[in-house]
Structures are given as structure tokens and as C-alpha cells.
Design an enzyme around this catalytic site. Structure first.
Site, PDB file in Angstrom:
ATOM      1  N   GLY A  45     -37.687 -28.049 -30.463  1.00  0.00           N
ATOM      2  CA  GLY A  45     -36.400 -28.403 -31.057  1.00  0.00           C
ATOM      3  C   GLY A  45     -36.275 -27.918 -32.482  1.00  0.00           C
ATOM      4  O   GLY A  45     -35.200 -27.463 -32.911  1.00  0.00           O
ATOM      5  N   ASP A  46     -37.367 -28.000 -33.242  1.00  0.00           N
ATOM      6  CA  ASP A  46     -37.361 -27.498 -34.623  1.00  0.00           C
ATOM      7  C   ASP A  46     -37.147 -25.990 -34.641  1.00  0.00           C
ATOM      8  O   ASP A  46     -36.378 -25.466 -35.454  1.00  0.00           O
ATOM      9  CB  ASP A  46     -38.691 -27.840 -35.307  1.00  0.00           C
ATOM     10  N   ARG A  47     -37.832 -25.302 -33.731  1.00  0.00           N
ATOM     11  CA  ARG A  47     -37.694 -23.852 -33.666  1.00  0.00           C
ATOM     12  C   ARG A  47     -36.268 -23.465 -33.274  1.00  0.00           C
ATOM     13  O   ARG A  47     -35.698 -22.501 -33.807  1.00  0.00           O
ATOM     14  CB  ARG A  47     -38.687 -23.289 -32.646  1.00  0.00           C
TER      15      ARG A  47
END
Length: 459
Positions: free
Chosen positions: A262-264
Site C-alpha cells: 500500500g505504501d508503494r
């Protein structure tokens, strides 16, 4: 857009610890696995991971976050700085949130959360530092991990004011504050969509496949330009104002722990928008980048992690096979060689010549297809586990980084020693030659096509 993208990450930083080892037995006093620890590595998590991923992708990054007044907070600050990210401490909290993941090879066994200190909605915050970061940045990523920053009244007011002047991508959290009005894209995952939209989506909503409807509900409620609702391997639904919800498929089935995906995704969407892509285009590109990143091992396989002494993309006790080439016009000979190469080990990595490299090797009329398209086709093959693009005329630098167990080439090299053989053998690898499928070559295909076109034009 010239030069690197400037991105400000605003959010909750976490100190992550990966403990990895092997399980060979069960404890005598309880039916639980015993992990023989092989390595332990600390790294930035939460908003710190988002910042790290952006910096690893070539962006200039600053992180605005509270930091703990403890040893773990100092350690986290140093780790983030070592990744080339400038820290803007917004506040001091009592303790640092820490997350410890215990894994055997790729399988997570247990996760331990130490919650640390939370920021209150009216606690002192360095708004001047946040404002300076916003003025500096071209894009903003809000990485919410539920530790209070996105519920802080003054922080929300300042971010809401800047959505009119900056691209803001907001990755929400069920325990955090909702995105402020005006964000360019909000990127909740399925569970977060269910948590945020459960009271407003009619029966038959997200739980029965209505993630597209829920995304549009949230877009309107949050007054966002777009909401990209991610559903793991099931794809992404993009609700954009004034248009029907778009579906972006995912071509990669996640195995093991997708930590950090999700961060990526949020980081990739932000950089895509900052470079001028449309929202659907930025989301589609982000999906491709996340898939490639997960194939490389995710948080365990990225270059920053490898440089810090963590994992690499090699799986424990697996034989890594590599082959290389231009693969400009994929034909039956290529497929046969790739399938044969995959049978020599557990993972097949294709080292793909970049567009400039192909032009230098094949001439100004090549490649026919861009490296991005060629890589996309290769990744769609069941026998290919990973594709890495290299810019040099030879794959030696890429081989030195990958260090495969087996290097595979076509049998046209059988008349002499393969140039890369000495390099591969230097770390104990071996070279295997494969026969070509007779009658198949890219040059032959293109020549035949040109002749047919010329005949048709002269007829």
C-alpha cells in the site's frame, strides 16, 4: 518535468524489525514452531517506509512526522536519514511505535505491535516546519497509520489549505482521520473501504463485490478528486469525478507477506501525478510498479534493504536461473527457451536490454517495442518470475548484482567461450546452453514482414 520530483511525506513513522530464520521443529512445551533466528534487521516502517521507497525511486524526499523521545526514536531518525530522506520532526511523543515480524523464509509466523505514544488532537506541533515542507514539495503523500497525526486539528487545517496548491495523495487508516477535502487521490484498501463506507453503502455493497460503488461513495463524502480502492490481487477500482468507476487489473498474485504494498502504491501514484500523468494513468503505472516490486521481494528485496544488510530477492534454498536478451518480437523460439530455462531452477529472472541498449546492438530501427511493453509481455508468461531491465551492452553488471545460480544462453555461443562465463563461475554459478528452435528469429520475422509490406504497397 525536469529534475527529480520533490515529495513531502506526512504521517506516522514506525520502527520495523524483521526477524527471519528457519523452522525445523515444534516446541516441546506447546504446539508452536521454533524459529532458529538467522538474521534481524531494523528498518523504517509506516510513513518512514513510504519516504524510503520514494527516495529509492529517485525522488527528493522530506518526512514530516512525530518522533519518540526514546532510543527507538533516535534509531528510527537515523535509519530514515541514511536512506537520503530529510526528517522534519513535527512533535515529540513519549515512545516510538515498533512492529516486529517473525518469518520463516517468506512465511510470516507472528507480528508483535508495541503501540508507543500517540499524538493528541491539540498537542503542540511544529506547524512552521510542516508549512516549509509543503512550500518545498511538488507533491504530498499522507501516510496515515492511526497514531493521531491526521486527527490533529491544526495539521488538518494546514493540509486542507494546501490541497488547492499541491498534489496530495492520502493513504488513510481506519483509526486515523478521513482525507481532508480536495485531495487528488485517496488510496484505501478493501478493508479500509469497508470500514469507512459501511454505514453509507446499501446492502449488497463492498462485501458482495461493490467496491466500485463504495469508492464513489467515499469520493463524494471526502470531496476528493479520485479514490483508488485497492483489492490486492483482485485489482483496483478508481472513482473519478464525473466518470464511471474504472477497473485496473492486477497481473500478479501476491504470495506470502505483501507488507508495504500500500505504501508503494501511494508513493507511485504521487510521483506519477507529479510527472503529469492522468489519475487513471498514474494508477495503472503504480499497479505495474507494485507488481514488479513484490516480485523482487517487496520490503525484503528492495535495494535499500539489501544495502542495509537485509534480505535480497533470492528465496532461501532456491535455485535462481537467469537468461537475457532483447525479446523485441516474442516468438515460439523465445518461448521454448524461456520454458526450458525455468526447468533448470526455482525462479527465472530475465535480464532485458533497455531501448538504448537494443538500438546500439541492433541498429536505429530497433526496438520495435519499448522496454516497458517487452517487460510487460515477458511478465505475463507463467515461466517468468521476474524481469530486470539493464542499460549496458552486456548483462555483466546486472549479473553481478543478481548473482544467479544458473546463467542460460542460446547454443550459438557453443563455438567459443561465453563472455559472461568467468563472471558467473566466480561465485559458484554455472552456464547452460540451450538449442534454438529452428526457423525462428526476430530478424527473420521482421525481414519477412518488410518484404510482404513492400509487395502489398507495389501491387
Amino acid at each position: 518535468m525536469g529534475g527529480p520530483v520533490r515529495v513531502l511525506v506526512v504521517g506516522d513513522a514506525i520502527l520495523d524489525c524483521d526477524v527471519t530464520g528457519q523452522v525445523h521443529r515444534v516446541a516441546p512445551d506447546a504446539p508452536v514452531p521454533v524459529v532458529d533466528v538467522e538474521r534481524r534487521r531494523e528498518r523504517p516502517g509506516g510513513a518512514g517506509l513510504t519516504a524510503r521507497l520514494l527516495a529509492g525511486g529517485g525522488a527528493e524526499v522530506r518526512l514530516a512526522a512525530p518522533f519518540g523521545a526514546d532510543t527507538a526514536g533516535s534509531r528510527l531518525h537515523d535509519l530514515i536519514g541514511s536512506d537520503g530522506v530529510a526528517c522534519l520532526p513535527l512533535a515529540t511523543v513519549a515512545a516510538t511505535r515498533r512492529v516486529t515480524r517473525v518469518r520463516s523464509v517468506d512465511q510470516s509466523l507472528v507480528r508483535l505491535d508495541e503501540c508507543g505514544g500517540a499524538l493528541g488532537p491539540d498537542d503542540p506541533v511544529d506547524l512552521a516546519a510542516l508549512r516549509a515542507g509543503l512550500e518545498w514539495a511538488g507533491a504530498v503523500v499522507v501516510a496515515d497509520y492511526g497514531a493521531g497525526l491526521t486527527r490533529h486539528r491544526k495539521v488538518r487545517e494546514l493540509l486542507a489549505d494546501w490541497t488547492r496548491r499541491r498534489i496530495v495523495v492520502w493513504d488513510p487508516h481506519p483509526r486515523g482521520g478521513p482525507p481532508v477535502p480536495g485531495v487528488a487521490v485517496a488510496t484505501p484498501n478493501r478493508a479500509e473501504v469497508l470500514g469507512f463506507a459501511v454505514h453509507t453503502v446499501a446492502r449488497g455493497g463492498p462485501a458482495s463485490g461493490g467496491l466500485d460503488r463504495a469508492a464513489e461513495v467515499l469520493r463524494r463524502r471526502w470531496k476528493a478528486a479520485a479514490v483508488a480502492a485497492t483489492d490486492g490481487s483482485a485489482g483496483v477500482y478508481v472513482a473519478v469525478g464525473g466518470e464511471r468507476t474504472l477497473f485496473v487489473p492486477v497481473s500478479f498474485a501476491v504470495r506470502g507477506d505483501p507488507c508495504g504494498a500500500g505504501d508503494r502504491f501511494a508513493a507511485s501514484v504521487a510521483t506519477g501525478l507529479a510527472r503529469g500523468a492522468s489519475t487513471p494513468g498514474a494508477v495503472a503505472e503504480a499497479v505495474t510498479e507494485v507488481a514488479a516490486w513484490l516480485r523482487d521481494g517487496g520490503v525484503g528485496g528492495d535495494r535499500a534493504g539489501a544495502a542495509a544488510g537485509g534480505f535480497d530477492s533470492r528465496r532461501a534454498e532456491q535455485t535462481v536461473v537467469a537468461t537475457g536478451g532483447c525479446f523485441d518480437v516474442l516468438h515460439a523460439g523465445h518461448i521454448a527457451s524461456l520454458q526450458a530455462a525455468r526447468q533448470l531452477g526455482d525462479r527465472l529472472v530475465v535480464l532485458l536490454n533497455s531501448d538504448p541498449s537494443v538500438r546500439r546492438l541492433k541498429g536505429p530501427g530497433r526496438p520495435v517495442h519499448t522496454a516497458r511493453d517487452r517487460a510487460c509481455v515477458l511478465r505475463s508468461l507463467e515461466c517468468v518470475d521476474e524481469v530486470r531491465v539493464f542499460d549496458d551492452d552486456t548483462p555483466e553488471a546486472a549479473l553481478r548484482e543478481l548473482r544467479p545460480d544458473v546463467w542460460v544462453k542460446g547454443s550459438d555461443y557453443s563455438g567459443g567461450r561465453l563472455p559472461e562465463a568467468e563472471l558467473v563461475e566466480s561465485w559458484g554459478g554455472r552456464v547452460v546452453l540451450l538449442p534454438f528452435l529452428p526457423g525462428h528469429s526476430t530478424t527473420r520475422i521482421l525481414t519477412h514482414t518488410d518484404r510482404r509490406t513492400n509487395r502489398e504497397q507495389s501491387a
